[in-house]
Enzyme design. Structure first.
Site, mmCIF file in Angstrom:
data_model
loop_
_atom_site.group_PDB
_atom_site.id
_atom_site.type_symbol
_atom_site.label_atom_id
_atom_site.label_comp_id
_atom_site.label_asym_id
_atom_site.label_seq_id
_atom_site.Cartn_x
_atom_site.Cartn_y
_atom_site.Cartn_z
ATOM 1 N N GLY A 133 0.830 -1.208 0.000
ATOM 2 C CA GLY A 133 0.000 0.000 0.000
ATOM 3 C C GLY A 133 0.852 1.241 0.000
ATOM 4 O O GLY A 133 2.054 1.178 -0.259
ATOM 5 N N ASN A 134 0.245 2.363 0.252
ATOM 6 C CA ASN A 134 1.004 3.609 0.333
ATOM 7 C C ASN A 134 0.336 4.540 1.344
ATOM 8 O O ASN A 134 -0.701 4.217 1.908
ATOM 9 C CB ASN A 134 1.145 4.268 -1.041
ATOM 10 N N ARG A 135 0.956 5.684 1.550
ATOM 11 C CA ARG A 135 0.536 6.552 2.644
ATOM 12 C C ARG A 135 -0.634 7.482 2.303
ATOM 13 O O ARG A 135 -1.007 8.309 3.118
ATOM 14 C CB ARG A 135 1.714 7.450 3.059
ATOM 15 N N SER A 136 -1.186 7.395 1.123
ATOM 16 C CA SER A 136 -2.253 8.338 0.758
ATOM 17 C C SER A 136 -3.474 8.188 1.681
ATOM 18 O O SER A 136 -3.945 7.084 1.929
ATOM 19 C CB SER A 136 -2.686 8.087 -0.688
#
Ligand code: C5P
Length: 403
Positions: free
Chosen positions: A205-208
């Site tokens: 995933g990512n931090r968005s």
């Protein structure tokens, strides 16, 4: 004709947020008449509201422009909002006491009333306040918030003023809002970070946080657009926005491509993963099996695919989260993906990254325009992006070029 809204402001620290409520209401096409209680003027100056609203702020029953201001304002209003509404205001309103312009307006009006309470948790939970709220709700008064979160003086709990954008959304819902400069336009927005499955419990995933895209969707809806929000997040969204929840880049691509032909503008604010595991394990990968090697493959570049398909009347807006060489990288993406506008920001800058409420962005457009914006709230940046969409779509209608 624009709807007349009386915006009542009480004396609480959250009064400063009422300034943003005022601005957003005006931006949504409302005619806003601010009324400040005496207490409110200790927190924010009437001049601030006078500068932003549709008419000068009123603070007293006497000296107002009209002969009988205690009834005129309430009688002519399509909606009365009180933000923040203090415990004192709730008490006076529930008891029918009118000892200033705001309470007189509340008693004189037959328009819907929307209260946005803000106070310390102990006060909000006090039986007297609970009883007043019950009484007001039973009389058909509408409530937005309060939310849970940090309060003045370092406390944390329920009592925080609802987000200004949410107050405005609730207000628009009550006056049959939703008509504005983007009425008849269809805007598709993506938000959040995609999750690419490694196995049934793990993902890349990512931090968005999705805050930026959600703000763009709300801003477009406030201006009357028919909005579809394709998102990986589960935050509540404004009434009237169609929400399609997705997880992976592929799911997002499927939904966005399916709806692209019906969209006038697409804003890809989502942080779409560039790579995904080539295969997702069908069962949880066990520690005992040794360190796994996860082979990656590229995900579909949704925006690039939209760029290839784009018709003359459609607008494509992309986001570029960079960690250096901001302008050059963003300009390259603008060209490669055939975008009309790209919103570039350096995520390593303070106040400009993921999960914060602010952003410092540079806008680059297909006509070569570069607009370096100051640090601002994501809600304010969303308004700027939607301004550009509004201008761009209008220019296309009129045969003009570019955003
Ligand atoms: O090339 P880069 O990923 O930095 O481009 C960012 C823009 O492209 C964002 O608007 C993002 O939503 C979009 N994007 C996409 N599909 C991908 C990767 C990014 O639509 N697979």
């Amino acid at each position: 004709m624009s709807r007349r809204v009386v915006l009542g402001v009480c004396g609480g620290i959250a009064a400063y947020k009422a300034v943003e409520v005022c601005r957003l209401l005006v931006e949504s096409g409302m005619h806003v008449a601010p009324v400040l209680t005496e207490g409110a003027t200790h927190f924010v100056g009437p001049l601030t509201f006078s500068a932003l609203a549709s008419e000068p702020a009123r603070t007293t029953l006497l000296g107002a422009p009209e002969p009988v201001p205690h009834t005129t304002l309430g009688q002519s209003a399509d909606l009365v909002i009180v933000a923040p509404a203090t415990a004192k205001l709730l008490g006076k309103y529930a008891a029918g006491i009118s000892d200033d312009l705001l309470t007189a307006t509340l008693l004189a009006t037959r328009a819907p009333v929307l209260l946005a309470p803000a106070m310390h948790t102990e006060m909000w939970e006090h039986p007297a306040v609970r009883a007043n709220v019950e009484t007001l709700l039973a009389r058909g008064v509408h409530l937005v918030g309060p939310d849970a979160g940090p309060l003045a003086g370092g406390d944390v709990g329920v009592g925080r003023l609802a987000d200004p954008a949410r107050i405005v959304d609730a207000a628009l819902g009550l006056v049959g809002g939703g008509s504005g400069p983007l009425t008849g336009r269809r805007v598709l927005v993506t938000s959040g970070g995609t999750r690419e499955a490694i196995d049934p419990v793990r993902y890349i995933g990512n931090r968005s946080s999705g805050k930026m895209g959600d703000a763009v969707a709300a801003a477009a809806a406030r201006r009357g657009a028919e909005v579809v929000l394709v998102t990986t997040t589960s935050r509540p969204t404004r009434e009237g926005i169609e929400v399609v929840r997705v997880e992976s880049a592929q799911e997002m691509a499927d939904v966005v491509l399916d709806r692209f032909d019906r969209s006038d503008a697409v804003v890809m604010a989502a942080a779409v993963a560039d790579f995904r595991p080539k295969t997702a394990a069908p069962t949880k990968i066990k520690k005992g099996g040794g360190v796994p090697e996860i082979l990656l493959e590229p995900t579909p570049d949704i925006l690039a695919m939209l760029g290839e398909r784009k018709a003359a009347g459609q607008m494509l807006v992309g986001f570029a989260a960079e960690t250096g060489n901001l302008r050059a990288n963003a300009a390259a993406k603008l060209t490669a993906k055939r975008l009309d506008l790209i919103v570039a920001n350096d995520v390593t800058e303070p106040g400009s990254g993921f999960e914060v409420d602010t952003n410092r962005a540079t806008l680059l457009d297909s006509a070569g325009g570069v607009d370096e914006l100051p640090l601002m709230s994501k809600a304010a940046l969303a308004e700027v992006v939607v301004d550009r969409i509004e201008g761009g779509l209008a220019a296309r209608d009129g045969g003009g070029a570019g955003p």
